[in-house]
Structure formats: C-alpha cells, structure tokens
Design a protein around this motif. Sequence first.
Motif, PDB file in Angstrom:
ATOM      1  N   SER A   3      32.620  -7.368  -6.751  1.00  0.00           N
ATOM      2  CA  SER A   3      33.623  -7.143  -8.153  1.00  0.00           C
ATOM      3  C   SER A   3      33.404  -5.779  -8.756  1.00  0.00           C
ATOM      4  O   SER A   3      32.533  -4.792  -8.047  1.00  0.00           O
ATOM      5  N   GLY A   4      34.278  -5.414  -9.753  1.00  0.00           N
ATOM      6  CA  GLY A   4      33.984  -4.020 -10.230  1.00  0.00           C
ATOM      7  C   GLY A   4      32.929  -3.782 -10.791  1.00  0.00           C
ATOM      8  O   GLY A   4      32.315  -2.569 -10.450  1.00  0.00           O
ATOM      9  N   ALA A   5      32.136  -4.731 -11.472  1.00  0.00           N
ATOM     10  CA  ALA A   5      30.673  -4.425 -12.023  1.00  0.00           C
ATOM     11  C   ALA A   5      29.819  -4.135 -10.934  1.00  0.00           C
ATOM     12  O   ALA A   5      28.860  -3.130 -10.920  1.00  0.00           O
ATOM     13  N   ILE A   9      27.705  -0.311 -10.796  1.00  0.00           N
ATOM     14  CA  ILE A   9      26.157  -0.451 -10.493  1.00  0.00           C
ATOM     15  C   ILE A   9      25.813   0.123  -9.398  1.00  0.00           C
ATOM     16  O   ILE A   9      25.043   0.843  -9.469  1.00  0.00           O
ATOM     17  N   GLY A  10      26.243  -0.264  -8.138  1.00  0.00           N
ATOM     18  CA  GLY A  10      25.843   0.233  -7.024  1.00  0.00           C
ATOM     19  C   GLY A  10      26.256   1.795  -6.918  1.00  0.00           C
ATOM     20  O   GLY A  10      25.376   2.383  -6.276  1.00  0.00           O
ATOM     21  N   ALA A  11      27.207   2.205  -7.389  1.00  0.00           N
ATOM     22  CA  ALA A  11      27.457   3.558  -7.556  1.00  0.00           C
ATOM     23  C   ALA A  11      26.459   4.386  -8.132  1.00  0.00           C
ATOM     24  O   ALA A  11      25.779   5.369  -7.839  1.00  0.00           O
TER      25      ALA A  11
END
Length: 271
Positions: A3-5, A9-11
């Motif tokens: 998902s975009g979230a 967050i991973g970035a």
Amino acid sequence: MRSGASRRIGAILRKETAELRAAKGVLLAPFAMLLVSVAIPLFVSTVLPAWTGERLDEAADVVELARGAEVPGGARLDDAAVVQAFLLHQFLPLLALVPIVGGMAIVTTSIVGEKQARTLEPLLATPLTSGELLAAKIGAAFGVALALGALGFTTLFGAAAVAGLPGVAGTLVSPRPLALVGLVAPAATLVALTLGAIVSTRAKDARSAQQVGVIVVLPFVLVFLAGLDGAVALTTPALAGAAAGLIAAAAGLGAVAVALFDRERILTDWT
C-alpha cells in the motif's frame, strides 16, 4: 503490491537507517551504558569475590537474602551459586534501561535534527501523513533499541555462562528475567519513544527533548535500588501486567502525538 502508506513508511525507515549509519556517534552513549550495565554485575558477582578471596557463601545473611529472593531455579543451586545468581538478577533493571536510553537518543536526535537541517519541511509537503512520519521515526528507533537490549542480555548471559558458577547462567533465561527484559523493557521503550517524539516536535534541541525520558527511567531506577536489598521481588505475572499497561499507554500517547503534530505550526516555526 504494498500500500501507499507502507511504501512511504518504508522509505522513511530506509532514510533513518542511512542517517544513523552516517552518524554513529549517536550510539556511543547507549553502547557505553550497555557495557557498564553488563560489567557491573559481572564485576560484583565474579571478579570482586575472586579478587578479595572471599567466597560468596561465607556471609550467612547474604545467603539468606539470596534464598529469600527466590531466584528462578535457585533451589537446585548451592549457596555460592544462588548468591551469584541473585546478584546478577538484581542488576537486570539497570540492563533494561539500555534500550530506553538508546531509543530516546535516536528518536529525539532524528526529529530535532530534521528541524536543524531544515529537511522536515519537504517531508511535510509530501502525501506522508503525520501518523506515518511518527510511526517511521519511532519504529526506526525502536528497532535499534530492541537490538541494544538483546545484545546486552545475550552478552550478560554469555559472560555468566563462561565466568559464572555452574547453573547460574540458566537462571537468566527463566520466565521472570525474560519478562523484564523481553516484555517490560520494550514496552517502556515504546512509551519513552512516543513521549520523546511528542516533546521533540516542540523542543529546540535534542538534549532538552531527552529529559522527558526521566519519566520512564525513574521507576526502573527505583526498582533497581529497592531490589539491591531484596525489598522488591517482582513476579512474572506482575511484570506481564506492567508490560500490558505500558503498551496501552504507548498506544494512547501515539494518538496524542499524532493529534499534537501540528504540521502548519511546525512549518511556520521552523522556517
């Protein structure tokens, strides 16, 4: 596909990891505390008796205190071994402080550092939500804090297995000490990190923000001091209950942190 979230967050997590690798000095104080937290109990329980030539079981009152503390697995140990195990267990609250202090140093430095480097504004101009930003900041610090706690405990266990009397190291991997270092310490770390994140959004420097950690650290210090004379002996259910309460507190503070993270005010104040 994530998902975009999750991607956002991973970035941020990857960014935090890269910055931490570039600023290893942030971890110097936590590592120093880790070494001290392992060295002191080992010195008191193994080096000092060998140096002075006194046996751990020579003092009847100390043996009685150690037996009365009901060290996990202590019933099958001889008097010298149970005293040594008792001494190691009494210093576990000190070891539990390592992830709290280490995590606080990282999260406060990260958030305040974004302010001082003027890199927070671009992040706030992206679709990244306040909750995602705080989750990434706290998550990165929490991961390092867990690693510090695990390293400290395994180092103490390994040293006790090598230098300790037979059976002493095994008492460290019983439910009560594992509940302290594996449940209470991480839960308390989450509370400290969330408080640190809240204060860091308004603090002018990381050192000021880190002072809020005293709120979480003080109970551990009090338990440590009370435990030195056997006045406090927490049970496994009590420790599990404390961990559950701390996790609930961390969740509530997380909601407060998101609500107080005023993007517009931060952009105005930090520009």
